[in-house]
Motif scaffolding. Structure first.
Motif, PDB file in Angstrom:
ATOM      1  N   TYR A 186      39.047  45.551  36.831  1.00  0.00           N
ATOM      2  CA  TYR A 186      39.346  44.532  36.101  1.00  0.00           C
ATOM      3  C   TYR A 186      40.553  43.721  36.862  1.00  0.00           C
ATOM      4  CZ  TYR A 186      37.709  45.524  30.810  1.00  0.00           C
ATOM      5  OH  TYR A 186      36.906  45.764  29.985  1.00  0.00           O
ATOM      6  N   TYR A 187      40.883  44.563  37.785  1.00  0.00           N
ATOM      7  CA  TYR A 187      41.751  44.053  38.638  1.00  0.00           C
ATOM      8  C   TYR A 187      41.203  43.468  39.877  1.00  0.00           C
ATOM      9  CZ  TYR A 187      44.699  44.222  43.043  1.00  0.00           C
ATOM     10  OH  TYR A 187      45.108  43.905  43.519  1.00  0.00           O
ATOM     11  N   TYR A 188      40.405  44.203  40.076  1.00  0.00           N
ATOM     12  CA  TYR A 188      39.366  43.313  40.925  1.00  0.00           C
ATOM     13  C   TYR A 188      38.528  42.305  40.792  1.00  0.00           C
ATOM     14  CZ  TYR A 188      40.475  46.748  44.479  1.00  0.00           C
ATOM     15  OH  TYR A 188      41.697  48.069  44.989  1.00  0.00           O
ATOM     16  N   GLN A 189      37.860  42.020  39.445  1.00  0.00           N
ATOM     17  CA  GLN A 189      37.797  40.809  38.700  1.00  0.00           C
ATOM     18  C   GLN A 189      38.404  39.850  38.853  1.00  0.00           C
ATOM     19  OE1 GLN A 189      34.527  42.493  35.733  1.00  0.00           O
ATOM     20  NE2 GLN A 189      33.893  43.638  36.619  1.00  0.00           N
ATOM     21  N   ARG A 190      39.915  40.016  39.168  1.00  0.00           N
ATOM     22  CA  ARG A 190      40.933  38.517  38.271  1.00  0.00           C
ATOM     23  C   ARG A 190      40.604  37.303  39.736  1.00  0.00           C
ATOM     24  NH1 ARG A 190      45.328  39.356  41.336  1.00  0.00           N
ATOM     25  NH2 ARG A 190      45.729  41.077  42.924  1.00  0.00           N
TER      26      ARG A 190
END
Length: 146
Positions: A142-146
């Motif tokens: 989730y963090y890297y897909q923001r």
């Protein structure tokens, strides 16, 4: 200085002794995250009957064993049970068996072993914090897909 080759020889001989028997087989399905000690633990053994992988049919050992990874000692064994009375699943084309090893609740790394066919599952872990690594990596996605 002479002890270094001896130590290396000892290290590699211990590694050879602790190698699990048999061949890892993807037809023995386990939970890839692992299991909580108090949870239900079921593995599924599949034998392809129709479809592209039908030549890889398997007649499993009626008794499956759970072995510790580090010393290959059997810590649990039980009979497998046929799914749906031994019928072939219409969508997958597989016969299936269930292996319930819920009574095993000791933390550690294990694998399932089929001694008749000399096959083993991939290794898995039983631990109280088995979901901490998948949770950490899930949150990272989730963090890297923001």
């Amino acid at each position: 200085m002479k002890s270094i080759p001896f130590i290396l020889l000892l290290f590699f001989s211990i590694r050879l002794i602790a190698q699990p028997p048999g061949t890892e087989d993807p037809r023995i399905h386990i939970d890839q995250f692992g299991y909580l000690p108090a949870s239900q633990k079921i593995a599924v053994i599949a034998s392809p009957q129709t479809g592209y992988n039908a030549p890889a049919a398997l007649i499993p050992d009626p008794v499956y064993r759970v072995k510790r990874c580090y010393d290959n000692i059997t810590v649990f064994e039980a009979d497998i049970s046929a799914w749906n009375g031994g019928a072939v699943h219409a969508q997958s084309g597989d016969k299936a068996w269930w292996f319930d090893f819920s009574n095993l609740s000791t933390n550690g790394n294990y694998y399932l072993f089929d001694s008749l066919n000399n096959l083993r599952s991939y290794s898995f872990t039983i631990s109280d914090c088995i979901y901490s690594e998948p949770l950490k990596h899930g949150l990272r996605t989730y963090y890297y897909q923001r």
